[in-house]
Design a protein around this motif. Structure first.
Motif, PDB file in Angstrom:
ATOM      1  N   LEU A  23      32.611  41.194  23.650  1.00 19.14           N
ATOM      2  CA  LEU A  23      32.547  40.064  24.552  1.00 19.14           C
ATOM      3  C   LEU A  23      33.646  39.070  24.208  1.00 19.14           C
ATOM      4  CD1 LEU A  23      28.706  39.338  24.581  1.00 19.14           C
ATOM      5  CD2 LEU A  23      30.006  40.857  26.061  1.00 19.14           C
ATOM      6  N   PRO A  24      34.737  39.072  24.965  1.00 18.44           N
ATOM      7  CA  PRO A  24      35.737  38.013  24.822  1.00 18.44           C
ATOM      8  C   PRO A  24      35.247  36.771  25.557  1.00 18.44           C
ATOM      9  CG  PRO A  24      36.439  39.556  26.485  1.00 18.44           C
ATOM     10  CD  PRO A  24      35.140  40.085  25.937  1.00 18.44           C
ATOM     11  N   PRO A  25      35.944  35.646  25.433  1.00 17.75           N
ATOM     12  CA  PRO A  25      35.503  34.415  26.107  1.00 17.75           C
ATOM     13  C   PRO A  25      35.311  34.627  27.602  1.00 17.75           C
ATOM     14  CG  PRO A  25      37.279  33.942  24.577  1.00 17.75           C
ATOM     15  CD  PRO A  25      37.158  35.438  24.624  1.00 17.75           C
ATOM     16  N   GLY A  26      34.233  34.016  28.120  1.00 19.79           N
ATOM     17  CA  GLY A  26      33.986  34.090  29.549  1.00 19.79           C
ATOM     18  C   GLY A  26      33.261  35.335  30.005  1.00 19.79           C
ATOM     19  N   HIS A  27      32.682  36.091  29.071  1.00 22.77           N
ATOM     20  CA  HIS A  27      31.960  37.310  29.418  1.00 22.77           C
ATOM     21  C   HIS A  27      30.553  37.280  28.821  1.00 22.77           C
ATOM     22  CE1 HIS A  27      36.095  38.521  30.174  1.00 22.77           C
ATOM     23  NE2 HIS A  27      35.627  39.485  30.927  1.00 22.77           N
ATOM     24  N   GLY A  28      29.676  38.076  29.413  1.00 22.47           N
ATOM     25  CA  GLY A  28      28.319  38.179  28.910  1.00 22.47           C
ATOM     26  C   GLY A  28      27.864  39.623  28.890  1.00 22.47           C
ATOM     27  N   LEU A  29      26.916  39.914  28.014  1.00 20.48           N
ATOM     28  CA  LEU A  29      26.329  41.251  27.949  1.00 20.48           C
ATOM     29  C   LEU A  29      24.888  41.157  28.410  1.00 20.48           C
ATOM     30  CD1 LEU A  29      26.719  44.227  27.077  1.00 20.48           C
ATOM     31  CD2 LEU A  29      25.692  43.601  24.879  1.00 20.48           C
ATOM     32  N   LEU A  30      24.555  41.918  29.456  1.00 18.80           N
ATOM     33  CA  LEU A  30      23.184  41.997  29.933  1.00 18.80           C
ATOM     34  C   LEU A  30      22.469  43.060  29.112  1.00 18.80           C
ATOM     35  CD1 LEU A  30      21.511  40.611  32.165  1.00 18.80           C
ATOM     36  CD2 LEU A  30      21.959  42.618  33.597  1.00 18.80           C
ATOM     37  N   ILE A  31      21.472  42.650  28.341  1.00 20.93           N
ATOM     38  CA  ILE A  31      20.802  43.523  27.378  1.00 20.93           C
ATOM     39  C   ILE A  31      19.380  43.809  27.861  1.00 20.93           C
ATOM     40  CG2 ILE A  31      20.067  43.770  24.968  1.00 20.93           C
ATOM     41  CD1 ILE A  31      22.203  41.689  24.242  1.00 20.93           C
ATOM     42  N   PRO A  32      19.012  45.092  28.006  1.00 19.81           N
ATOM     43  CA  PRO A  32      17.660  45.421  28.481  1.00 19.81           C
ATOM     44  C   PRO A  32      16.582  44.899  27.547  1.00 19.81           C
ATOM     45  CG  PRO A  32      19.099  47.355  28.534  1.00 19.81           C
ATOM     46  CD  PRO A  32      19.829  46.296  27.773  1.00 19.81           C
ATOM     47  N   ALA A  33      15.463  44.512  28.113  1.00 19.92           N
ATOM     48  CA  ALA A  33      14.314  44.106  27.310  1.00 19.92           C
ATOM     49  C   ALA A  33      13.897  45.257  26.402  1.00 19.92           C
ATOM     50  CB  ALA A  33      13.160  43.703  28.227  1.00 19.92           C
ATOM     51  N   GLY A  34      13.624  44.938  25.143  1.00 20.09           N
ATOM     52  CA  GLY A  34      13.152  45.932  24.193  1.00 20.09           C
ATOM     53  C   GLY A  34      14.234  46.712  23.483  1.00 20.09           C
ATOM     54  N   LEU A  35      15.496  46.553  23.870  1.00 22.67           N
ATOM     55  CA  LEU A  35      16.573  47.317  23.232  1.00 22.67           C
ATOM     56  C   LEU A  35      17.025  46.610  21.952  1.00 22.67           C
ATOM     57  CD1 LEU A  35      18.629  49.657  23.294  1.00 22.67           C
ATOM     58  CD2 LEU A  35      20.166  48.123  24.554  1.00 22.67           C
ATOM     59  N   GLU A  36      16.973  47.318  20.836  1.00 22.48           N
ATOM     60  CA  GLU A  36      17.430  46.741  19.571  1.00 22.48           C
ATOM     61  C   GLU A  36      18.953  46.604  19.583  1.00 22.48           C
ATOM     62  OE1 GLU A  36      15.901  49.002  16.257  1.00 22.48           O
ATOM     63  OE2 GLU A  36      14.256  47.563  16.061  1.00 22.48           O
ATOM     64  N   HIS A  37      19.438  45.450  19.118  1.00 24.11           N
ATOM     65  CA  HIS A  37      20.873  45.199  19.093  1.00 24.11           C
ATOM     66  C   HIS A  37      21.210  44.282  17.917  1.00 24.11           C
ATOM     67  CE1 HIS A  37      18.940  42.069  21.511  1.00 24.11           C
ATOM     68  NE2 HIS A  37      19.910  41.248  21.125  1.00 24.11           N
ATOM     69  N   ALA A  38      22.433  44.397  17.460  1.00 23.52           N
ATOM     70  CA  ALA A  38      22.942  43.546  16.388  1.00 23.52           C
ATOM     71  C   ALA A  38      24.255  42.942  16.848  1.00 23.52           C
ATOM     72  CB  ALA A  38      23.146  44.359  15.107  1.00 23.52           C
ATOM     73  N   THR A  39      24.617  41.781  16.286  1.00 20.70           N
ATOM     74  CA  THR A  39      25.851  41.125  16.697  1.00 20.70           C
ATOM     75  C   THR A  39      26.698  40.751  15.485  1.00 20.70           C
ATOM     76  OG1 THR A  39      24.730  38.971  16.744  1.00 20.70           O
ATOM     77  CG2 THR A  39      24.871  40.172  18.810  1.00 20.70           C
ATOM     78  N   GLU A  40      28.008  40.729  15.719  1.00 19.28           N
ATOM     79  CA  GLU A  40      28.960  40.338  14.683  1.00 19.28           C
ATOM     80  C   GLU A  40      30.001  39.424  15.313  1.00 19.28           C
ATOM     81  OE1 GLU A  40      32.454  42.331  11.871  1.00 19.28           O
ATOM     82  OE2 GLU A  40      30.965  43.597  12.872  1.00 19.28           O
ATOM     83  N   MET A  41      30.221  38.252  14.707  1.00 21.03           N
ATOM     84  CA  MET A  41      31.174  37.292  15.248  1.00 21.03           C
ATOM     85  C   MET A  41      32.577  37.606  14.710  1.00 21.03           C
ATOM     86  SD  MET A  41      28.775  35.873  16.799  1.00 21.03           S
ATOM     87  CE  MET A  41      27.052  36.316  16.502  1.00 21.03           C
ATOM     88  N   VAL A  42      33.483  37.972  15.614  1.00 23.38           N
ATOM     89  CA  VAL A  42      34.852  38.272  15.227  1.00 23.38           C
ATOM     90  C   VAL A  42      35.602  36.984  14.903  1.00 23.38           C
ATOM     91  CG1 VAL A  42      37.027  39.310  16.013  1.00 23.38           C
ATOM     92  CG2 VAL A  42      34.843  40.362  16.635  1.00 23.38           C
ATOM     93  N   SER A  43      35.220  35.891  15.560  1.00 27.59           N
ATOM     94  CA  SER A  43      35.813  34.577  15.334  1.00 27.59           C
ATOM     95  C   SER A  43      34.693  33.548  15.446  1.00 27.59           C
ATOM     96  CB  SER A  43      36.902  34.302  16.373  1.00 27.59           C
ATOM     97  OG  SER A  43      36.340  34.290  17.679  1.00 27.59           O
ATOM     98  N   ASP A  44      35.017  32.269  15.263  1.00 29.96           N
ATOM     99  CA  ASP A  44      34.021  31.245  15.556  1.00 29.96           C
ATOM    100  C   ASP A  44      33.603  31.395  17.010  1.00 29.96           C
ATOM    101  OD1 ASP A  44      34.309  30.293  13.000  1.00 29.96           O
ATOM    102  OD2 ASP A  44      35.551  28.570  13.561  1.00 29.96           O
TER     103      ASP A  44
END
Length: 271
Positions: free
Chosen positions: A73-94
């Motif tokens: 996800l670069p600036p100005g984008h979003g990820l639509l994540i299904p309910a119940g789906l396990e996910h993890a996130t990592e910040m590439v920058s602030d």
């Protein structure tokens, strides 16, 4: 609606994250809006929500990973994540993040999808996130939510997902490619590494990823290049490092996949 700035201390970050997850699950609201500021390098471990989530990067670049693949996800984008789906996130920058959590009966998706957040959607989300500090009249809040939900259904999908194979041998090659993309990487070289014929490899690759090798390679090059472009690195250096012979070839690929040149695309995102 909340805005949370996470301190750069692992224990406090984890505590605030767990408290936030509990708050999201406890509330009975149909639509929730949440804003957070994350430091570069911060990681959120695997978790899931009972609601559909729209995870938006308003500033900075983030990676979201699931068992089904990785999404950037670069600036100005979003990820639509299904309910119940396990996910993890990592910040590439602030990262300045805003998320919506919506009842799955209202907004549902079978698979994660990267969406370009329009100016209208971004402004509506901002209003909801800021409503803790600037309370909204109930009628205005309801109208904002209704318009935002309608706008979500119109957001354009972007090819920023990168499915990863289950097979560990192929996954190893894919991870190496993302770290060091090469636009001229050939099918024969990958097939040779796996001890397969070209024909067997192409069938195997599509079965594992759902994409042809050429399509996956293009998306992987874009996947690896966008964070560097968002950091302000020159198009020339990014294109050459990705294995493109010239800027024109890189720009053609970029325009075909995202609808505009790298400079125009990032300028519009920054705006």
């Amino acid at each position: 609606m909340r805005i949370i700035t996470l301190p750069n201390k692992d224990a406090e970050e984890e505590l605030q994250h767990q408290e936030s997850l509990s708050w999201i699950e406890r509330t009975g609201d149909v639509v929730l809006a949440l804003g957070r500021n994350y430091p570069a390098g911060f990681r959120v471990p695997l978790h899931s929500h009972t609601k559909t989530q729209l995870w938006c990067a308003r500033e900075g670049v983030v990676l979201v990973g699931t068992a089904r693949g990785r999404w950037m996800l670069p600036p100005g984008h979003g990820l639509l994540i299904p309910a119940g789906l396990e996910h993890a996130t990592e910040m590439v920058s602030d990262v300045r993040m805003q998320s919506l959590y919506v009842d799955a009966a209202i907004v549902a998706t079978d698979d994660p999808r990267v969406l370009e957040v329009t100016s209208l959607a971004g402004n509506l989300m901002e209003e909801l996130v800021q409503s803790d500090e600037r309370p909204l009249p109930e009628r205005r809040k309801r109208l904002i939510m209704e318009l935002l939900l309608d706008e979500i259904g119109r957001l354009p999908e972007r090819p920023l997902g990168l499915p990863f194979p289950v097979d560990q041998r192929l996954a190893r090659l894919c991870r190496h490619f993302v770290k060091r993309p090469a636009a001229n990487a050939g099918i024969d070289d990958w097939a040779r590494d796996l001890g397969m014929s070209r024909r067997s490899f192409t069938r195997f690759f599509r079965a594992e990823t759902g994409l042809s090798f050429v399509t996956w390679r293009q998306q992987a090059c874009l996947f690896a290049s966008l964070p560097r472009l968002a950091e302000g690195q020159s198009v020339t250096s990014v294109a050459l490092d990705a294995g493109y012979e010239n800027i024109a070839a890189f720009t053609t690929m970029f325009r075909r996949m995202l609808g505009s040149s790298p400079s125009n695309y990032l300028r519009s995102r920054a705006g």
